[in-house]
Design a protein around this motif. Sequence first.
Motif, PDB file in Angstrom:
ATOM      1  N   ARG A  86       7.263  19.151 -10.446  1.00  0.00           N
ATOM      2  CA  ARG A  86       5.802  19.218 -10.388  1.00  0.00           C
ATOM      3  C   ARG A  86       5.298  17.998  -9.648  1.00  0.00           C
ATOM      4  NH1 ARG A  86       4.430  19.886 -16.589  1.00  0.00           N
ATOM      5  NH2 ARG A  86       5.288  17.828 -16.353  1.00  0.00           N
ATOM      6  N   PHE A  87       4.102  18.115  -9.096  1.00  0.00           N
ATOM      7  CA  PHE A  87       3.543  16.977  -8.369  1.00  0.00           C
ATOM      8  C   PHE A  87       3.119  15.872  -9.340  1.00  0.00           C
ATOM      9  CE2 PHE A  87       0.238  14.616  -6.194  1.00  0.00           C
ATOM     10  CZ  PHE A  87       0.874  14.327  -5.004  1.00  0.00           C
ATOM     11  N   ASP A  88       2.379  16.268 -10.380  1.00  0.00           N
ATOM     12  CA  ASP A  88       1.858  15.291 -11.346  1.00  0.00           C
ATOM     13  C   ASP A  88       2.716  15.287 -12.598  1.00  0.00           C
ATOM     14  OD1 ASP A  88      -0.560  14.284 -10.145  1.00  0.00           O
ATOM     15  OD2 ASP A  88      -1.418  16.283 -10.425  1.00  0.00           O
ATOM     16  N   GLN A  89       2.695  14.169 -13.305  1.00  0.00           N
ATOM     17  CA  GLN A  89       3.233  14.096 -14.666  1.00  0.00           C
ATOM     18  C   GLN A  89       4.620  14.728 -14.770  1.00  0.00           C
ATOM     19  OE1 GLN A  89       2.366  12.561 -17.447  1.00  0.00           O
ATOM     20  NE2 GLN A  89       1.501  13.907 -18.962  1.00  0.00           N
ATOM     21  N   ASP A  90       5.507  14.321 -13.896  1.00  0.00           N
ATOM     22  CA  ASP A  90       6.871  14.849 -13.983  1.00  0.00           C
ATOM     23  C   ASP A  90       7.871  13.721 -13.734  1.00  0.00           C
ATOM     24  OD1 ASP A  90       8.835  16.674 -14.418  1.00  0.00           O
ATOM     25  OD2 ASP A  90       8.510  17.831 -12.596  1.00  0.00           O
ATOM     26  N   TYR A 121       9.679   7.307  -2.057  1.00  0.00           N
ATOM     27  CA  TYR A 121       9.475   8.751  -2.229  1.00  0.00           C
ATOM     28  C   TYR A 121       9.939   9.188  -3.611  1.00  0.00           C
ATOM     29  CZ  TYR A 121       9.440   8.160   2.804  1.00  0.00           C
ATOM     30  OH  TYR A 121       9.181   7.709   4.058  1.00  0.00           O
ATOM     31  N   LYS A 122       9.160  10.103  -4.187  1.00  0.00           N
ATOM     32  CA  LYS A 122       9.537  10.680  -5.476  1.00  0.00           C
ATOM     33  C   LYS A 122       9.653  12.183  -5.288  1.00  0.00           C
ATOM     34  CE  LYS A 122       7.650  11.404 -10.143  1.00  0.00           C
ATOM     35  NZ  LYS A 122       7.001  10.742 -11.288  1.00  0.00           N
ATOM     36  N   PRO A 177       0.816  -1.233   0.000  1.00  0.00           N
ATOM     37  CA  PRO A 177       0.000   0.000   0.000  1.00  0.00           C
ATOM     38  C   PRO A 177       0.844   1.275   0.000  1.00  0.00           C
ATOM     39  CG  PRO A 177      -0.312  -1.295   2.028  1.00  0.00           C
ATOM     40  CD  PRO A 177       0.518  -2.126   1.128  1.00  0.00           C
ATOM     41  N   THR A 178       2.085   1.195   0.492  1.00  0.00           N
ATOM     42  CA  THR A 178       2.887   2.430   0.540  1.00  0.00           C
ATOM     43  C   THR A 178       3.371   2.848  -0.855  1.00  0.00           C
ATOM     44  OG1 THR A 178       4.805   1.091   1.113  1.00  0.00           O
ATOM     45  CG2 THR A 178       3.704   2.223   2.926  1.00  0.00           C
ATOM     46  N   LEU A 179       3.067   2.043  -1.867  1.00  0.00           N
ATOM     47  CA  LEU A 179       3.447   2.456  -3.231  1.00  0.00           C
ATOM     48  C   LEU A 179       2.397   3.372  -3.864  1.00  0.00           C
ATOM     49  CD1 LEU A 179       4.911  -0.801  -4.839  1.00  0.00           C
ATOM     50  CD2 LEU A 179       6.141   1.230  -4.087  1.00  0.00           C
ATOM     51  N   GLU A 180       1.304   3.627  -3.140  1.00  0.00           N
ATOM     52  CA  GLU A 180       0.182   4.351  -3.755  1.00  0.00           C
ATOM     53  C   GLU A 180       0.606   5.702  -4.340  1.00  0.00           C
ATOM     54  OE1 GLU A 180      -2.909   5.708  -1.188  1.00  0.00           O
ATOM     55  OE2 GLU A 180      -4.345   5.850  -2.830  1.00  0.00           O
ATOM     56  N   ARG A 238       1.604   9.134  -8.905  1.00  0.00           N
ATOM     57  CA  ARG A 238       2.412  10.230  -9.464  1.00  0.00           C
ATOM     58  C   ARG A 238       3.219   9.760 -10.660  1.00  0.00           C
ATOM     59  NH1 ARG A 238       5.741  13.116  -5.114  1.00  0.00           N
ATOM     60  NH2 ARG A 238       6.193  14.433  -6.913  1.00  0.00           N
ATOM     61  N   PHE A 239       3.032   8.515 -11.057  1.00  0.00           N
ATOM     62  CA  PHE A 239       3.704   8.021 -12.251  1.00  0.00           C
ATOM     63  C   PHE A 239       2.932   8.569 -13.451  1.00  0.00           C
ATOM     64  CE2 PHE A 239       4.982   5.354 -15.645  1.00  0.00           C
ATOM     65  CZ  PHE A 239       6.178   4.759 -15.303  1.00  0.00           C
ATOM     66  N   ALA A 240       3.520   9.517 -14.141  1.00  0.00           N
ATOM     67  CA  ALA A 240       2.933  10.090 -15.359  1.00  0.00           C
ATOM     68  C   ALA A 240       1.476  10.493 -15.128  1.00  0.00           C
ATOM     69  CB  ALA A 240       3.080   9.125 -16.516  1.00  0.00           C
ATOM     70  N   SER A 241       0.575  10.017 -15.990  1.00  0.00           N
ATOM     71  CA  SER A 241      -0.840  10.407 -15.959  1.00  0.00           C
ATOM     72  C   SER A 241      -1.662   9.181 -16.341  1.00  0.00           C
ATOM     73  CB  SER A 241      -1.070  11.500 -17.010  1.00  0.00           C
ATOM     74  OG  SER A 241      -0.745  10.950 -18.281  1.00  0.00           O
TER      75      SER A 241
END
Length: 506
Positions: free
Chosen positions: A391-395, A386-387, A294-297, A302-305
Motif C-alpha cells: 500500500r502507499f500509506d501506512q504499510d 525509495y520505499k 529534501p529527498t527524504l520527504e 509514507r512512514f506510518a501515519s
Amino acid sequence: MTRSHRKTVQFVLDGEVIELADFDPTRTVLQYLREDLHRTGTKEGCAEGDCGACTVVVADRGASGRLQSRAINACIQFLPTLDGKELLTVESLKAADGSPHPVQQAMVDCHGSQCGFCTPGFVMSLFALYKNQRRPDRVAIDDTLAGNLCRCTGYRPIVSAARAMFERAPEESESWLLATHDVMTADEKRHLELLQSIAHEDVVALEKNGRRYFAPRDVTELASLLQQFPDATLLAGGTDVGLWVTKQHRELSTVIDTGRVAELQKVSETKDALLIGGCVTFTDLMPKLLEHFPTLEELMLRFASPPIRNAATLGGNVANGSPIGDSMPALLALDSKLRLTSAGGTRELALADFYIDYQKNALRKGEFLEALIIPKLKGREQLFTYKVSKRFDQDISAVCAAYRLTVDAGVIKDARVAYGGLAAIPRRAAGCEAALIGKPFVEETFVAAGSAITNDFEPITDMRASDEYRRRIMMNLLLRAYQEALARSNNKPMSRVYDYGRRSTA
Ligand SMILES: Cc1cc2nc3c(=O)[nH]c(=O)nc-3n(C[C@H](O)[C@H](O)[C@H](O)COP(=O)(O)OP(=O)(O)OC[C@H]3O[C@@H](n4cnc5c(N)ncnc54)[C@H](O)[C@@H]3O)c2cc1C
Ligand code: FES
Ligand code: FES
C-alpha cells in the motif's frame, strides 16, 4: 540534583485535572477510556495502531509556547504517558450548549459516516488538522487521513468534510478556536494555564503488582535508573513497545519512559551534522530533516501515519532495529553515528556497527541511545531513498533502499548503498558499492553494480514479497537512482511516486 518521586499521574480531561494512582502502568489510554470511564466513543479496532478507530488528541505546550494538539492512537499508548498533558476524546468536542463541533457537523453535512464505527477516529484526526492548519490542501488532508480506515463510507465524503469544516468554524468568542490564530485566544490561554498547573519537575515512579514505571527528567537520572534496573524496557513513543503488550501479551516488569528526558527531546546542528535526541518524534524531526535532506520527504510521509509519527521516534526505530525499519537505510547511507550513554559514560558508534544479528544490537547493559549524529551532505553528494510496499500509506516496506552518490566529471567518486528488507538486519551492500566507486557514471555501470548486489544479499520470501520480486526490486531501485541522478544533472527533476500516489491535489 535529586528529584522527588511522585506516585501519581496527572492530566487534563474536559477542563478538569485527573489524578490517577495505583494502576497497571502498561494499561493503555484506550482501556482506561472504555473500561474505567465507560467513555465508549473511542473505538477499538485493531489494537495495533493501524486502523485509527481509537484516535484521540493529546494537547500540550509546544516549543513555541502555543497549545499544540496532536492525534495519537490510544490503543497502544500507555496511560502514564499522559502525565502533564491534556487528553481530548470525541466526547470532548461538543460545545457547552451541546452543539456539535464544526468537524462533526461537517461529517454529518457531507455524509461522511455510514455504520459509524470509524467515525470518531476520523473526527479526531480531522480535529487535529483543524487545530493545526488553516486551509490544508488535498495532500495535507490525505496525509491526515492516512491512519484512519473506513470500510463502508468511502473517503470522498470524508475529504469533503475535511474541507467543509473550515467553513463552519465558530466565531472568535466561542470555544475551540483554531490554535493557528496569530493571537492567543482566551480559550487557548485557559487550556495552557490548566496545563501549567500540572507541569511538575519530579520523577513519576509508579508500581502496581510488581510492575514499575519511571519517567526520569534528565540523562543522569535515566542512566542511574537503567543501572538499577538493567533489564528494564526503555519506552519512547511506544509504537513498537505498545504492541508487545497489546498483541504479544508480554509482561513488562519495569518500564523507563524516555519521553520526559530533556536532553533526548533536542534537535540541534553543527556545521557538519544534525544531532537528533533519542526521543524526538518523526513529526518534530521532519522540518529540520527535510531542510537538509529534501529527498527524504516521500519516505517520511509514507512512514506510518500522522498519529504514529506524532508518537514514534527516530531513536525507537533505530534501537528496535527491525530489518524492515524505514529510517535505517538512509541513515546508513549517510554514515550516521549513535551516541550511546550509560552511568559509566558516553561512546560513539557507527550505525553500520550497531546491528549484530536479527533483533540483536551492540547496546550494552545499562546503555541507552542518547542521540543520532547525521552528517550533512557535502559537495556533490546526493541522496536517494525509495520505499516499496503493497500500500502507499501506512504499510511496512517489502524493500527500502537508500543511495548516496558523489559524481564528479562523469565519474562516481563515492557511493553508499544500503537496503532494508533484504537481510536479517538493515545493512550496506559492500559489493555493489565497490562496483560503483571509480567507475563512469553511465547506465552500464549501474547494471553491473545491480548484478553485484545479488552477492550482497539473499532475499527471502515472506508475506510481503517473494525472493524473486525482492531481487528484481533491489536492482531496479539502483537503476532508478541512476535515472534520477542523471535527470538532476540535466536539471530535470524526476516525478516522485508521491505525486502519483496522491493522485489529485485538487
Ligand atoms: C501502525 C504502525 C505503522 C508503522 N509503520 C512503520 C513504517 O512505516 N516504517 C517503520 O520503519 N516503522 C513503522 N512502524 C514501527 C514503529 O512505529 C517504529 O519502529 C518507531 O520508530 C518506533 O519508535 P517508538 O518511539 O515508538 O519506539 P518504542 O516503541 O518506544 O521503542 C522501540 C524500541 O526501541 C527501544 N528504545 C526506545 N528508546 C530508546 C533509547 N533511547 N535507547 C535505547 N533503546 C531505546 C525500546 O526499548 C524498544 O526496543 C509502525 C508501527 C505501527 C504500530
Ligand atoms: S484500535 Fe486500531 S489503531 Fe487503535
Ligand atoms: S462508516 Fe463504517 S467503517 Fe467507516
